[in-house]
Write a protein that holds these residues in place. Structure first.
Motif, PDB file in Angstrom:
ATOM      1  N   ASN A 198      45.965  37.720  35.089  1.00  0.00           N
ATOM      2  CA  ASN A 198      45.660  38.616  36.202  1.00  0.00           C
ATOM      3  C   ASN A 198      45.137  37.874  37.424  1.00  0.00           C
ATOM      4  N   VAL A 199      45.620  38.278  38.579  1.00  0.00           N
ATOM      5  CA  VAL A 199      45.091  37.806  39.853  1.00  0.00           C
ATOM      6  C   VAL A 199      44.353  38.983  40.487  1.00  0.00           C
ATOM      7  N   GLN A 200      43.081  38.784  40.834  1.00  0.00           N
ATOM      8  CA  GLN A 200      42.257  39.840  41.425  1.00  0.00           C
ATOM      9  C   GLN A 200      42.093  39.602  42.922  1.00  0.00           C
ATOM     10  N   LEU A 201      42.075  40.690  43.659  1.00  0.00           N
ATOM     11  CA  LEU A 201      41.780  40.659  45.086  1.00  0.00           C
ATOM     12  C   LEU A 201      40.664  41.659  45.319  1.00  0.00           C
ATOM     13  N   GLY A 202      39.499  41.179  45.789  1.00  0.00           N
ATOM     14  CA  GLY A 202      38.357  42.075  45.893  1.00  0.00           C
ATOM     15  C   GLY A 202      37.433  41.745  47.032  1.00  0.00           C
ATOM     16  N   VAL A 205      40.075  35.982  46.430  1.00  0.00           N
ATOM     17  CA  VAL A 205      41.014  36.060  45.318  1.00  0.00           C
ATOM     18  C   VAL A 205      40.380  35.406  44.102  1.00  0.00           C
ATOM     19  N   CYS A 206      40.646  35.974  42.935  1.00  0.00           N
ATOM     20  CA  CYS A 206      40.098  35.480  41.682  1.00  0.00           C
ATOM     21  C   CYS A 206      41.219  35.466  40.648  1.00  0.00           C
ATOM     22  N   HIS A 224      31.226  44.336  43.149  1.00  0.00           N
ATOM     23  CA  HIS A 224      32.490  43.713  43.535  1.00  0.00           C
ATOM     24  C   HIS A 224      33.666  44.581  43.078  1.00  0.00           C
ATOM     25  N   PRO A 225      34.156  45.527  43.927  1.00  0.00           N
ATOM     26  CA  PRO A 225      35.367  46.266  43.578  1.00  0.00           C
ATOM     27  C   PRO A 225      36.584  45.376  43.798  1.00  0.00           C
ATOM     28  N   PHE A 226      37.629  45.584  42.990  1.00  0.00           N
ATOM     29  CA  PHE A 226      38.821  44.755  43.120  1.00  0.00           C
ATOM     30  C   PHE A 226      40.062  45.487  42.607  1.00  0.00           C
ATOM     31  N   VAL A 227      41.208  45.010  43.039  1.00  0.00           N
ATOM     32  CA  VAL A 227      42.497  45.400  42.480  1.00  0.00           C
ATOM     33  C   VAL A 227      43.067  44.154  41.820  1.00  0.00           C
ATOM     34  N   PHE A 228      43.950  44.338  40.841  1.00  0.00           N
ATOM     35  CA  PHE A 228      44.518  43.163  40.180  1.00  0.00           C
ATOM     36  C   PHE A 228      45.924  43.462  39.677  1.00  0.00           C
ATOM     37  N   ALA A 229      46.668  42.396  39.460  1.00  0.00           N
ATOM     38  CA  ALA A 229      48.026  42.502  38.930  1.00  0.00           C
ATOM     39  C   ALA A 229      48.382  41.191  38.259  1.00  0.00           C
ATOM     40  N   GLY A 230      49.329  41.261  37.338  1.00  0.00           N
ATOM     41  CA  GLY A 230      49.786  40.035  36.705  1.00  0.00           C
ATOM     42  C   GLY A 230      50.697  40.299  35.524  1.00  0.00           C
ATOM     43  N   PRO A 231      51.456  39.277  35.138  1.00  0.00           N
ATOM     44  CA  PRO A 231      52.319  39.396  33.963  1.00  0.00           C
ATOM     45  C   PRO A 231      51.519  39.229  32.680  1.00  0.00           C
ATOM     46  N   TYR A 232      52.128  39.640  31.580  1.00  0.00           N
ATOM     47  CA  TYR A 232      51.517  39.396  30.277  1.00  0.00           C
ATOM     48  C   TYR A 232      52.603  39.127  29.251  1.00  0.00           C
ATOM     49  N   VAL A 233      52.235  38.408  28.214  1.00  0.00           N
ATOM     50  CA  VAL A 233      53.096  38.189  27.056  1.00  0.00           C
ATOM     51  C   VAL A 233      52.273  38.519  25.822  1.00  0.00           C
ATOM     52  N   GLY A 234      52.948  38.974  24.779  1.00  0.00           N
ATOM     53  CA  GLY A 234      52.250  39.328  23.553  1.00  0.00           C
ATOM     54  C   GLY A 234      53.051  38.935  22.329  1.00  0.00           C
ATOM     55  N   LEU A 235      52.358  38.641  21.257  1.00  0.00           N
ATOM     56  CA  LEU A 235      52.970  38.269  19.998  1.00  0.00           C
ATOM     57  C   LEU A 235      52.582  39.303  18.946  1.00  0.00           C
ATOM     58  N   ASN A 236      53.581  39.924  18.328  1.00  0.00           N
ATOM     59  CA  ASN A 236      53.343  40.936  17.296  1.00  0.00           C
ATOM     60  C   ASN A 236      52.819  40.259  16.037  1.00  0.00           C
TER      61      ASN A 236
END
Length: 195
Positions: A92-96, A61-62, A106-118
């Motif tokens: 993002n959290v990566q699993l590879g 995990v990365c 190093h192939p991987f899948v990843f997921a995670g939340p994000y926030v943004g400011l306009n």
């Protein structure tokens, strides 16, 4: 106010992770949203950097927080569109899996939340003053959502494809019978350099 509080917490969290980071990723790419009224798909771009924790040998995990500037296109007609600029923080959290003895693949899948400011809005085309002001006044200052994707680290390159769901609206305004909700689907393609 709640969105700004979430953004502040994420900024502090991402800042604390940079001290423990094992590698830097400088990245750039393209994004495509589904807010449109014609057959063409609005195109945008992005550039920024990420901090990646060390990937353990084998299956691991990365964690890769990022700071990215993104420009999203919103096409309302052939003669009217908007370019929105966001400063975004994906966590993002990566699993590879490392392949080979030298860890150059190093192939991987990843997921995670994000926030943004306009931080910027540019109107292009034949806007009348009333419509432009209505949209400008209605823009939300922050956004948040969830992204999932796949990628590969190949030597010093990192290539990723990501699918984002945005949980908010960009504006409460409606222009040309199109409600300016944030695109529920945003596809991103990026290439990065690992250091």
């Amino acid at each position: 106010m709640k969105k700004l509080a979430v953004l502040l917490v994420c900024l502090l969290f991402a800042g604390s992770m940079t001290v423990q980071a094992e590698g830097l990723v400088i990245k750039a790419g393209a994004n495509f949203t589904d807010i449109k009224s014609t057959d063409s798909r609005p195109f945008g771009w992005q550039a920024g950097l990420g901090f990646q924790t060390e990937i353990p040998d084998g299956f691991g995990v990365c964690f890769q927080p990022e700071l990215i500037y993104k420009v999203y296109g919103v096409q309302l007609s052939d003669a009217k569109d908007i370019r929105r600029g966001y400063l975004e923080i994906p966590l993002n959290v990566q699993l590879g899996l490392n392949i080979g003895n030298n860890d150059n693949l190093h192939p991987f899948v990843f997921a995670g939340p994000y926030v943004g400011l306009n931080v910027a809005n540019h109107f292009k085309g034949n806007w009348n003053t009333t419509d432009e002001q209505t949209v400008r006044d209605g823009f939300k200052k922050a956004e948040f959502g969830l992204g999932i994707g796949v990628g590969i680290d190949l030597w010093i390159l990192q290539v990723t494809a990501k699918y984002n769901w945005n949980f908010g609206q960009i504006s409460g305004a409606t222009v040309d019978n199109i409600s300016l909700k944030n695109a529920p689907r945003i596809v991103e393609l990026c290439v990065g350099l690992n250091f």
